[in-house]
Design a protein around this motif. Structure first.
Motif, mmCIF file in Angstrom:
data_model
loop_
_atom_site.group_PDB
_atom_site.id
_atom_site.type_symbol
_atom_site.label_atom_id
_atom_site.label_comp_id
_atom_site.label_asym_id
_atom_site.label_seq_id
_atom_site.Cartn_x
_atom_site.Cartn_y
_atom_site.Cartn_z
ATOM 1 N N UNK A 1 3.573 93.853 53.895
ATOM 2 C CA UNK A 1 4.574 93.981 52.840
ATOM 3 C C UNK A 1 4.164 95.044 52.337
ATOM 4 N N UNK B 1 5.181 99.027 50.579
ATOM 5 C CA UNK B 1 6.454 100.090 49.595
ATOM 6 C C UNK B 1 4.934 101.119 48.591
ATOM 7 N N UNK C 1 22.047 109.071 47.972
ATOM 8 C CA UNK C 1 21.029 110.451 48.219
ATOM 9 C C UNK C 1 21.168 111.862 47.640
ATOM 10 N N UNK D 1 25.647 107.930 54.772
ATOM 11 C CA UNK D 1 26.450 107.117 55.447
ATOM 12 C C UNK D 1 27.989 108.480 56.240
ATOM 13 N N UNK E 1 18.843 104.091 51.149
ATOM 14 C CA UNK E 1 20.117 103.523 51.862
ATOM 15 C C UNK E 1 19.660 102.316 53.191
ATOM 16 N N UNK E 2 20.564 101.688 53.684
ATOM 17 C CA UNK E 2 19.954 100.385 54.173
ATOM 18 C C UNK E 2 21.337 99.994 55.353
ATOM 19 N N UNK F 1 9.111 98.150 43.962
ATOM 20 C CA UNK F 1 8.454 97.888 45.276
ATOM 21 C C UNK F 1 9.159 96.170 45.953
ATOM 22 N N UNK G 1 12.913 97.550 47.175
ATOM 23 C CA UNK G 1 12.090 97.786 49.011
ATOM 24 C C UNK G 1 11.874 96.158 49.845
ATOM 25 N N UNK G 2 11.207 95.867 49.147
ATOM 26 C CA UNK G 2 11.241 94.689 50.051
ATOM 27 C C UNK G 2 12.018 93.907 50.104
ATOM 28 N N UNK H 1 14.341 94.455 50.978
ATOM 29 C CA UNK H 1 15.867 95.379 51.267
ATOM 30 C C UNK H 1 15.315 95.183 52.819
ATOM 31 N N UNK H 2 14.127 95.110 53.106
ATOM 32 C CA UNK H 2 13.236 95.475 54.727
ATOM 33 C C UNK H 2 13.392 93.151 55.198
ATOM 34 N N UNK I 1 10.987 92.695 57.916
ATOM 35 C CA UNK I 1 9.887 92.382 57.348
ATOM 36 C C UNK I 1 10.261 90.482 57.045
ATOM 37 N N UNK J 1 5.780 87.476 53.607
ATOM 38 C CA UNK J 1 5.172 88.008 53.924
ATOM 39 C C UNK J 1 4.859 88.867 52.693
ATOM 40 N N UNK J 2 6.668 89.216 51.936
ATOM 41 C CA UNK J 2 7.258 89.881 51.190
ATOM 42 C C UNK J 2 7.034 88.682 49.977
#
Lengths: 457, 429
Positions: A22, A26, A326, A377, B2-3, B49, B52-53, B55-56, B62, B66-67
């Protein structure tokens, strides 16, 4: 735990080393793109910590990527391969030496803090990237960052009096600005030549008077013409910024200040100085140039109104996410005399491509930020890249350069072969190899691929 | 950003989360606004951050555990929402994520029991008040207790406000209309006098205050700690209890509760109650918003001057300033009292560390933030500190006591009430 992890923890302690998935994830991105997750992240407090980390990375033959707040817009701190990221955000010691008009700073100090702490002494630090409340001074040095005030006051590098850096080998060097100006080489090298661990920066007295003007135009080229005319007339605005209609609308959606949504171009202008008559006379010159080019003008009447307009300008770039998720961000600089032509040409290219394209930037010194907005996309990456390339070529054809302040990073690296001739590129590679023979510092950034390298990695 | 989040598998809350993540351009403008980033200066403890966590984790890239430490450190203060130029609804994201992830968390039996008990006590004012009475007596023993017990004790006020026997709903002369009040939990338990002040100020301005029967805790505490099912039950009960068409406004005088009520449409997104929730949320206002709307129409009864010049330091509650964008209104009201001067506070946008159950779950960070806030508040030596949220008030009281400072602390509405009574600045306010 592998050797790298063991040694880092052993030398620096757990608090300064991030190893979990994690934590590492980041540190893979900046403000425009994603790279690969680093192998480990070090958060040094001192130059000695940096020295130890570099030595350890060297033993494990791991590339090193220096990182500040990762507010950069060129993929400069996104690791291109599994690396050790050294994040300077906790190295945030700052000392204001008012009598010397100097700030002694560690690299992790947030840019805006320097002026915040200098202002009680009647001093400030002019370079003002839009991200100044987030960005670190180390990142600004790495990119040689600019901002609106740089038209009159110069960019980051102009304020550096001395630097300390840790080299690829983990050796510490203290530099002044004398021959050879190695400090000058480090500034704007995007972490590819060394890791800056301390800087002394010049401060200047805060101008006693500032005046703000907003002008808007029915056509983008008119704004560019007004800018050239204003500067020819002798005005030296402290800021002279441009945003087109899409930018104005995106930022108006965020802040709701009553900006002219229908205008095709908006200019924001500051004049400043210690003599109010001169400050107002300069503003008047700009106002006349704007009117003559067909614009309409409005003066900010209070400091709060002026502050709101400048917050609007700083918010342009991130507000664009409201249009498409984006963006491909350009940072071209062209001669002022070519501005109107270049702005119009780029606009046409955008229209032909069918992709939303917006323009804003520090138009006073010819620094434009055309942004291609897209949704990964829906829109093809090739099309975006191709349009970005065409824009870069327009700049180069009109005597311009690729990057004014964001750096080349990984995103504009491919265009470097258009911008720099092979002999010069070779000279740049020689510099790189002299300071970083193992090519371990921020690899795959700035300089395009070179074939044969003595690789004793 | 983007995800590849499997939105359909997750359901309506997946939509809420995916949209928020989509809109983040990872510019980093949120970093300096985030209290944990300010303290820790690392990316995984920043809003960017954490996005992002989340999202993952949602993508399956992930492990949740852990997050989790970094997501748990988020105060939910939403200062990042104010700072965000892209309009990322981070508050909705973290609440939804906590609701989605809580059932998947690996928690020890004792941790689970502790969290459940805490929620139960928090959402029942009577039990909370009784526990506070007991806990207050136990406070001197705190140094002897293990940390897990010490933290909740440190949150308790040294003094409990007096519960008046007088009925809340006792209109004097209802001329202009009726407004409903959510009485909330902590405030009712610790400082019931705030409701009395609210009633008096509203009646002074010709509004009848109604306390709808059957109302429950707003559910914010449950929601923000991930107890989504409990939160939903409370939300649904309140949607029954409050009939928006009957009131000029549905009022809250606690920042957290008001923000919670305004969040109802997101909580029940995709469920049959969604329309009802929208109708209710449209009527919800913080007491200061409501009074400023009167002020702007010239309908607010004027305040007599304070007895002496008063310097007031107003502390922005995050759930007012960031979650509800209510920053100007309390200041406008306080400034409308002659003889009152508002002083500026450094880092006004930074959370005081109270943040619901945060000072119980993350006592170290909460303490650092509390000390920092109180130091800033005291910089200009104010005569009075004012806040619009019970959680902040408890936190500030504790840290004022730690610094052995006796500056009085009141709720905005208490100041207005005292002003109307001509008692503001009388001796010690």
């Amino acid at each position: 735990m592998n050797l790298l992890e063991q040694q880092l923890i052993g030398a620096l302690g757990k608090q300064k080393v991030l190893l979990s998935a994690a934590e590492r994830q980041t540190y893979a991105f900046d403000a425009i793109s994603f790279g690969v997750a680093p192998l480990a992240v070090v958060l040094p407090k001192t130059t000695e910590d940096v020295r130890l980390a570099v030595k350890i990375a060297r033993v494990s033959k791991v590339p090193i990527v220096g990182r500040g707040a990762a507010s950069g817009l060129s993929g400069g701190v996104t690791p291109s391969e599994p690396s050790l990221v050294i994040s300077f955000t906790r190295m945030n010691g700052l000392e204001i030496l008012a009598d010397q008009r100097e700030a002694n700073t560690q690299p992790g100090v947030i840019t805006a803090r320097i002026s915040d702490e200098a202002r009680p002494h009647g001093l400030f630090y002019p370079p003002d990237p839009a991200s100044l409340k987030t960005s670190t001074i180390g990142g600004n040095l790495g990119e040689n960052a600019g901002g609106p005030m740089c038209l009159k006051y110069g960019v980051t590098g102009d304020y550096v009096r001395s630097l300390q850096f840790v080299d690829h080998d983990g050796e510490i060097h203290d530099l002044q600005r004398d021959a050879y100006d190695l400090a000058g080489l480090l500034i704007g090298s995007e972490g590819t030549l060394g890791l800056i661990t301390r800087a002394s920066l010049g401060l200047i007295p805060v101008p006693q008077h500032t005046r703000t003007l907003m002008a808007h135009f029915e056509e983008v080229g008119q704004a560019a013409e007004a800018v050239s005319a204003a500067i020819v007339s002798g005005a030296v605005p402290s800021k002279l910024e441009f945003m087109d209609r899409a930018c104005t609308n995106a930022v108006e959606d965020y802040l709701g200040l009553g900006l002219p949504r229908a205008a095709e171009a908006v200019l924001l202008i500051d004049t400043d100085g210690h003599n109010l008559d001169l400050v107002e006379a300069e503003l008047e010159l700009v106002a006349q140039a704007c009117l003559a080019a067909g614009g309409q003008i409005k003066r900010a009447t209070t400091p709060a109104e002026s502050a709101a307009l400048w917050q609007a300008r700083r918010s342009v770039s991130p507000s664009l996410g409201r249009i498409k998720p984006q963006r491909m961000n350009e940072d071209i600089v062209v001669p002022r005399s070519q501005l109107a032509t270049v702005v119009r040409k780029i606009r046409e290219l955008g229209e032909q491509s069918g992709l939303p394209l917006v323009q804003f930037g520090h138009i006073g010194d010819g620094n434009l930020h055309p942004n291609i907005l897209y949704n990964p996309r829906e829109d093809s990456a090739e099309k975006v890249h191709e349009l970005a390339h065409q824009i870069a070529l327009v700049a180069l054809e009109h005597g311009g350069v690729l990057s004014g302040e964001h750096g080349i990073g990984s995103m504009k690296r491919d265009f470097m072969t258009d911008a720099v001739d092979p002999t010069t590129l070779e000279a740049l590679w020689d510099v790189k190899k002299a300071l970083d023979p193992r090519l371990c510092l921020n690899p795959n950034k700035v300089l395009p691929e070179l074939c044969e390298v003595e690789d004793d990695f | 950003m983007n995800h590849q989040i499997p939105v359909f598998e997750i359901g309506p809350q997946g939509e809420v989360m995916a949209m928020a993540i989509d809109s983040c351009v990872h510019c980093g403008f949120c970093l300096p606004a985030c209290p944990t980033y300010v303290l820790l200066r690392d990316e995984m403890d920043s809003p960017r951050g954490r996005i992002v966590l989340m999202k993952q984790v949602l993508e399956g890239e992930l492990e949740l555990e852990d997050a989790a430490p970094h997501l748990d450190r988020c105060l939910g203060c939403q200062a990042c929402v104010t700072a965000c130029p892209s309009g990322v609804p981070y508050g909705e994201l973290i609440s939804s994520f906590r609701g989605w992830s809580e059932p998947k968390r690996k928690r020890s039996v004792s941790d689970k029991a502790r969290r459940a008990a805490l929620l139960k006590v928090l959402s029942k004012p009577k039990i909370l008040r009784a526990s506070a009475q007991v806990g207050r007596l136990a406070k001197p023993l705190a140094p002897l207790l293990p940390r897990v017990l010490r933290a909740p004790l440190s949150v308790l006020p040294n003094k409990l406000g007096k519960a008046s026997k007088k009925q809340l709903s006792n209109p004097l002369s209802p001329i202009k209309g009726k407004v409903a009040l959510l009485t909330g939990c902590a405030q009712q338990a610790f400082s019931p006098q705030i409701h009395q002040a609210t009633r008096r100020v509203l009646e002074k301005n010709g509004f009848e205050l109604v306390i709808p029967e059957g109302q429950q805790c707003c559910g914010a505490a449950a929601l923000h700690t991930g107890a989504r099912e409990e939160a939903l039950q409370l939300v649904k009960a309140n949607l029954e209890a409050f009939k928006p068409s009957e009131y000029a406004a549905i009022l809250s005088n606690a920042a957290g509760c008001g923000a919670g009520l305004k969040e109802y449409p997101v909580i029940v997104h995709g469920q049959e109650e969604e329309e009802k929730a929208k109708a209710m949320a449209a009527k919800v206002q913080d007491i200061s918003e409501f009074l400023v709307s009167l002020l702007q129409k010239g309908e607010l009864a004027p305040f007599p001057a304070a007895q002496r010049p008063l310097k007031i330091a107003y502390q922005d509650a995050c759930h007012l300033a960031h979650a509800q964008k209510v920053k100007a209104q309390p200041r406008q009201l306080l400034s409308a009292i002659p003889n009152v001067e508002l002083v500026d506070i450094a880092e006004a946008d930074l959370c005081c560390g109270s943040a619901g159950t945060y000072n119980i779950e993350q006592p170290i960070l909460a303490d650092l933030l509390g000390q920092r806030k109180v130091s800033h508040l005291l910089e200009n030596a104010p005569d009075l500190i004012v806040s619009g949220n019970i959680g902040c008030s408890l936190q500030l009281q504790n840290h004022l006591a730690k610094q052995k400072n006796r500056t009085p602390l009141l709720h905005t509405i208490e100041v207005l009430d005292l002003a109307y009574q001509g008692k503001l600045g009388e001796g010690k306010p």
